[in-house]
Design an enzyme around this catalytic site. Structure first.
Site, PDB file in Angstrom:
ATOM      1  N   SER A   1       0.839  -1.196   0.000  1.00 60.85           N
ATOM      2  CA  SER A   1       0.000   0.000   0.000  1.00 60.85           C
ATOM      3  C   SER A   1       0.878   1.251   0.000  1.00 60.85           C
ATOM      4  CB  SER A   1      -0.921   0.023   1.228  1.00 60.85           C
ATOM      5  OG  SER A   1      -0.161   0.068   2.422  1.00 60.85           O
TER       6      SER A   1
ATOM      7  N   LEU B   1       3.236   4.317  -0.375  1.00 57.87           N
ATOM      8  CA  LEU B   1       4.461   4.594  -1.126  1.00 57.87           C
ATOM      9  C   LEU B   1       5.031   3.331  -1.761  1.00 57.87           C
ATOM     10  CD1 LEU B   1       6.219   6.976   1.451  1.00 57.87           C
ATOM     11  CD2 LEU B   1       4.679   7.599  -0.426  1.00 57.87           C
TER      12      LEU B   1
ATOM     13  N   ASP C   1       5.171  -7.530   2.809  1.00 54.35           N
ATOM     14  CA  ASP C   1       4.241  -6.790   3.658  1.00 54.35           C
ATOM     15  C   ASP C   1       3.580  -7.765   4.625  1.00 54.35           C
ATOM     16  OD1 ASP C   1       2.796  -3.766   2.961  1.00 54.35           O
ATOM     17  OD2 ASP C   1       1.863  -5.043   4.481  1.00 54.35           O
TER      18      ASP C   1
ATOM     19  N   VAL D   1       9.531  -7.601   8.987  1.00 55.68           N
ATOM     20  CA  VAL D   1      10.881  -7.119   8.648  1.00 55.68           C
ATOM     21  C   VAL D   1      11.840  -7.165   9.830  1.00 55.68           C
ATOM     22  CG1 VAL D   1      10.094  -5.674   6.740  1.00 55.68           C
ATOM     23  CG2 VAL D   1      10.225  -4.701   9.063  1.00 55.68           C
TER      24      VAL D   1
ATOM     25  N   CYS E   1      10.037   0.676   2.690  1.00 59.43           N
ATOM     26  CA  CYS E   1       8.931   1.594   2.966  1.00 59.43           C
ATOM     27  C   CYS E   1       8.145   1.193   4.220  1.00 59.43           C
ATOM     28  CB  CYS E   1       7.962   1.653   1.782  1.00 59.43           C
ATOM     29  SG  CYS E   1       8.662   2.347   0.275  1.00 59.43           S
TER      30      CYS E   1
ATOM     31  N   TYR F   1       8.648   8.663  16.672  1.00 54.01           N
ATOM     32  CA  TYR F   1       8.710   8.614  15.210  1.00 54.01           C
ATOM     33  C   TYR F   1       9.919   9.396  14.694  1.00 54.01           C
ATOM     34  CZ  TYR F   1       7.099   8.803  10.364  1.00 54.01           C
ATOM     35  OH  TYR F   1       7.001   8.690   9.000  1.00 54.01           O
TER      36      TYR F   1
ATOM     37  N   PHE G   1       2.332  13.110   2.620  1.00 47.40           N
ATOM     38  CA  PHE G   1       1.923  12.359   1.432  1.00 47.40           C
ATOM     39  C   PHE G   1       0.593  11.654   1.649  1.00 47.40           C
ATOM     40  CE2 PHE G   1       5.916  13.281  -0.333  1.00 47.40           C
ATOM     41  CZ  PHE G   1       5.964  12.832  -1.648  1.00 47.40           C
TER      42      PHE G   1
END
Length: 255
Positions: free
Chosen positions: A15, A17, A36, A60, A86, A161, A194
């Site tokens: 999904s 980017l 993903d 990941v 991403c 973050y 974005f």
């Protein structure tokens, strides 16, 4: 690296980017492995993109799962010469809230996914990239990680973050210096605001208000514009060891 020669692993590829990047690479003749945790979206995207794409569900942060995924990539495509990270998560929490201090577990979780996950993918993909036959420019691979403008303009409530995306930005140069001897380039992109799944739950008026903070273009960025920069980085061999802001000149205010 020519896009048609790219064999790319894209984390968070189902999904936002990542999806836009996978789509752009396939449209221009490259091949992608979509990595993903969202199996439904990942399988649907791979089906839509056809024989040049495959999907593997992966965490990941897990060495075992990533190694297994890369084995599948090598079996399917023969090699991997591009990594685009991403995958990431975001939370908003103050260091000292009205009732209690920032939850430590949530801070650790953001760093685990955004920093450890990015590094885990980088180290394991680089391990197999170094075995690639170099192309006519001496390249064996390209790694592109996703930072954020929050690494530089972090707002109140973004301590976790911002710390995570700052780490991604900071590792770019030392990792690129180390991997240069193998012909592997390392870059990072720091997107601004974005149109990603994070904003999908907001009403249109709220999205427009956020987008209006960007000087020009006066809107939220489009995932396809992120993908366009990924392909430009891949094709320009002199781009190495740098973090590129992709933000329409926005500088975030404290809140």
């Amino acid at each position: 690296m020519k896009v048609e020669n790219m064999i790319a692993v894209i984390t968070g590829g189902a999904s936002g980017l990542g999806e836009a990047t996978a789509t752009s690479i396939v449209e221009k003749g490259g091949q992608v492995l979509i990595a993903d945790r969202d199996e439904a979206k990942g399988e649907a995207l791979a089906s839509r993109l056809g024989s040049q794409a495959m999907f593997v569900a992966v965490d990941v942060t897990s060495e075992e799962e990533v190694r297994r995924m890369l084995d599948q990539a090598l079996e399917r495509f023969g090699r991997v010469n591009t990594l685009i990270n991403c995958a990431g998560i975001v939370i908003g929490e103050k260091v000292v809230g009205r009732e209690q201090a920032h939850d430590l577990a949530s801070f650790q979780k953001v760093l685990e996914v955004n920093v450890v996950g990015t590094f885990n993918m980088t180290r394991l993909v680089a391990e197999i990239m170094q075995k690639n036959k170099p192309n006519d420019k001496g390249e064996r691979g390209v790694i592109i990680n996703t930072s954020s403008i929050a690494a530089f303009d972090g707002q109140i409530g973004q301590a976790a973050y911002s710390a995570s995306k700052g780490a991604v930005a900071s590792m770019t140069l030392p990792v690129s210096r180390e991997l240069s001897k193998h012909g592997i380039r390392v870059m990072a992109i720091a997107p601004g605001l974005f149109e990603t799944p994070m904003f999908e739950q907001l009403p249109e008026s709220a999205r427009e208000a956020l987008g209006s903070q960007t000087p020009f273009p006066n809107r939220l960025g489009k995932p396809a514009e992120f993908a366009q920069l990924v392909l430009s980085i891949a094709e320009n061999v002199m781009l190495n060891g740098e973090v590129i802001r992709l933000d329409g000149a926005i500088r975030m205010q404290p809140r």
